[in-house]
Design a protein around this motif. Structure first.
Motif, PDB file in Angstrom:
ATOM      1  N   PHE A 127       0.835  -1.251  -0.172  1.00 49.33           N
ATOM      2  CA  PHE A 127       0.058   0.003   0.190  1.00 49.33           C
ATOM      3  C   PHE A 127       0.854   1.298   0.057  1.00 49.33           C
ATOM      4  O   PHE A 127       0.599   2.018  -0.755  1.00 49.33           O
ATOM      5  CB  PHE A 127      -0.848   0.154   1.149  1.00 49.33           C
ATOM      6  CG  PHE A 127      -2.159  -1.259   1.444  1.00 49.33           C
ATOM      7  CD1 PHE A 127      -2.592  -1.581   0.039  1.00 49.33           C
ATOM      8  CD2 PHE A 127      -2.513  -1.284   2.701  1.00 49.33           C
ATOM      9  CE1 PHE A 127      -3.396  -2.504   0.203  1.00 49.33           C
ATOM     10  CE2 PHE A 127      -3.611  -2.351   2.534  1.00 49.33           C
ATOM     11  CZ  PHE A 127      -3.966  -2.689   1.483  1.00 49.33           C
ATOM     12  N   SER A 128       1.697   1.312   0.826  1.00 49.79           N
ATOM     13  CA  SER A 128       2.740   2.413   1.009  1.00 49.79           C
ATOM     14  C   SER A 128       3.458   2.863  -0.222  1.00 49.79           C
ATOM     15  O   SER A 128       3.651   3.927  -0.741  1.00 49.79           O
ATOM     16  CB  SER A 128       3.792   2.263   2.134  1.00 49.79           C
ATOM     17  OG  SER A 128       2.954   2.442   3.358  1.00 49.79           O
ATOM     18  N   LYS A 129       4.103   1.828  -0.937  1.00 50.91           N
ATOM     19  CA  LYS A 129       4.909   1.571  -2.105  1.00 50.91           C
ATOM     20  C   LYS A 129       4.085   2.268  -3.232  1.00 50.91           C
ATOM     21  O   LYS A 129       4.823   2.993  -4.042  1.00 50.91           O
ATOM     22  CB  LYS A 129       5.472   0.325  -2.322  1.00 50.91           C
ATOM     23  CG  LYS A 129       6.574   0.428  -3.436  1.00 50.91           C
ATOM     24  CD  LYS A 129       7.788   1.071  -3.275  1.00 50.91           C
ATOM     25  CE  LYS A 129       8.800   0.956  -4.382  1.00 50.91           C
ATOM     26  NZ  LYS A 129       9.833   1.865  -4.286  1.00 50.91           N
ATOM     27  N   VAL A 130       3.181   1.631  -3.415  1.00 55.40           N
ATOM     28  CA  VAL A 130       2.154   1.915  -4.565  1.00 55.40           C
ATOM     29  C   VAL A 130       1.211   3.049  -4.443  1.00 55.40           C
ATOM     30  O   VAL A 130       0.977   3.678  -5.514  1.00 55.40           O
ATOM     31  CB  VAL A 130       1.525   0.473  -4.928  1.00 55.40           C
ATOM     32  CG1 VAL A 130       0.315   0.858  -6.028  1.00 55.40           C
ATOM     33  CG2 VAL A 130       2.069  -0.510  -5.338  1.00 55.40           C
ATOM     34  N   PHE A 131       0.536   3.278  -3.440  1.00 47.91           N
ATOM     35  CA  PHE A 131      -0.565   4.132  -3.194  1.00 47.91           C
ATOM     36  C   PHE A 131      -0.282   5.492  -2.387  1.00 47.91           C
ATOM     37  O   PHE A 131      -0.874   6.362  -2.772  1.00 47.91           O
ATOM     38  CB  PHE A 131      -1.707   3.625  -2.613  1.00 47.91           C
ATOM     39  CG  PHE A 131      -2.185   2.660  -3.166  1.00 47.91           C
ATOM     40  CD1 PHE A 131      -2.673   2.783  -4.583  1.00 47.91           C
ATOM     41  CD2 PHE A 131      -2.308   1.192  -2.851  1.00 47.91           C
ATOM     42  CE1 PHE A 131      -3.372   1.464  -5.341  1.00 47.91           C
ATOM     43  CE2 PHE A 131      -2.837   0.256  -3.348  1.00 47.91           C
ATOM     44  CZ  PHE A 131      -3.291   0.268  -4.794  1.00 47.91           C
ATOM     45  N   ILE A 132       0.750   5.484  -1.506  1.00 48.25           N
ATOM     46  CA  ILE A 132       0.734   6.432  -0.678  1.00 48.25           C
ATOM     47  C   ILE A 132       2.180   7.496  -0.917  1.00 48.25           C
ATOM     48  O   ILE A 132       1.713   8.773  -1.358  1.00 48.25           O
ATOM     49  CB  ILE A 132       0.773   6.167   0.783  1.00 48.25           C
ATOM     50  CG1 ILE A 132      -0.251   5.426   0.977  1.00 48.25           C
ATOM     51  CG2 ILE A 132       0.943   7.395   1.847  1.00 48.25           C
ATOM     52  CD1 ILE A 132      -0.261   4.317   2.339  1.00 48.25           C
ATOM     53  N   PHE A 133       3.255   7.229  -0.646  1.00 44.15           N
ATOM     54  CA  PHE A 133       4.514   8.144  -0.631  1.00 44.15           C
ATOM     55  C   PHE A 133       5.281   8.243  -2.052  1.00 44.15           C
ATOM     56  O   PHE A 133       5.365   7.194  -2.702  1.00 44.15           O
ATOM     57  CB  PHE A 133       5.474   7.662   0.424  1.00 44.15           C
ATOM     58  CG  PHE A 133       4.918   7.418   1.589  1.00 44.15           C
ATOM     59  CD1 PHE A 133       4.744   8.698   2.608  1.00 44.15           C
ATOM     60  CD2 PHE A 133       4.597   6.171   2.204  1.00 44.15           C
ATOM     61  CE1 PHE A 133       4.304   8.858   3.569  1.00 44.15           C
ATOM     62  CE2 PHE A 133       4.257   6.442   3.650  1.00 44.15           C
ATOM     63  CZ  PHE A 133       3.884   7.409   4.131  1.00 44.15           C
TER      64      PHE A 133
END
Length: 141
Positions: A127-133
């Motif tokens: 989630f963090s790698k793909v959608f957030i940062f």
């Protein structure tokens, strides 16, 4: 071939995510353990542990793991909303898996917590790698 895959997967970002993921998981477990020890139901303890660990995780993931140094309000707002939404999804996943394992399958709650934590850490990285940062060209002051 295995060496190429290893070199591609084991980079600074993944290693720091794993380190801070372990620390975030420890924060989650400590809050959970304290609350269960105080005779708080495992479901409430799971929810409270999630809230505390999400606050910790946002800060360390933004700064240390994904090195998202952009502090413009628009960017930070987007990251916080995305991070919270994704962590809410993984929090729901954590709660559902805990209920299935503890209440339905009658597994030990601590064994269940360990197994669920592994699944949640992997999901949160994706989630963090793909959608957030998003990487920023700006470096910290």
């Amino acid at each position: 071939m295995i060496r190429k895959i290893w070199d591609k997967v084991m980079n600074r970002e993944v290693i720091s995510y794993l380190i801070f993921g372990v620390l975030t998981t420890l924060v989650n477990w400590v809050v959970y353990w304290i609350m269960v020890r105080e005779a708080i139901d495992y479901r409430a303890a799971t929810a409270a542990a999630w809230v505390v660990s999400v606050l910790f995780a946002f800060i360390v993931n933004k700064i240390f793991v994904f090195q998202s140094y952009d502090l413009h309000l628009r960017i930070v707002r987007k990251e916080i909303v995305s991070f919270t939404a994704c962590r809410a999804a993984s929090g729901v996943m954590e709660m559902v898996l805990m209920v299935i394992m503890v209440s339905w399958l009658k597994m030990d709650e601590y064994v269940s917590k360990i197994l669920v934590s592994v699944v949640v850490v992997v999901a949160n990285y994706v989630f963090s790698k793909v959608f957030i940062f998003q990487k920023s060209e700006e470096k910290p002051l």
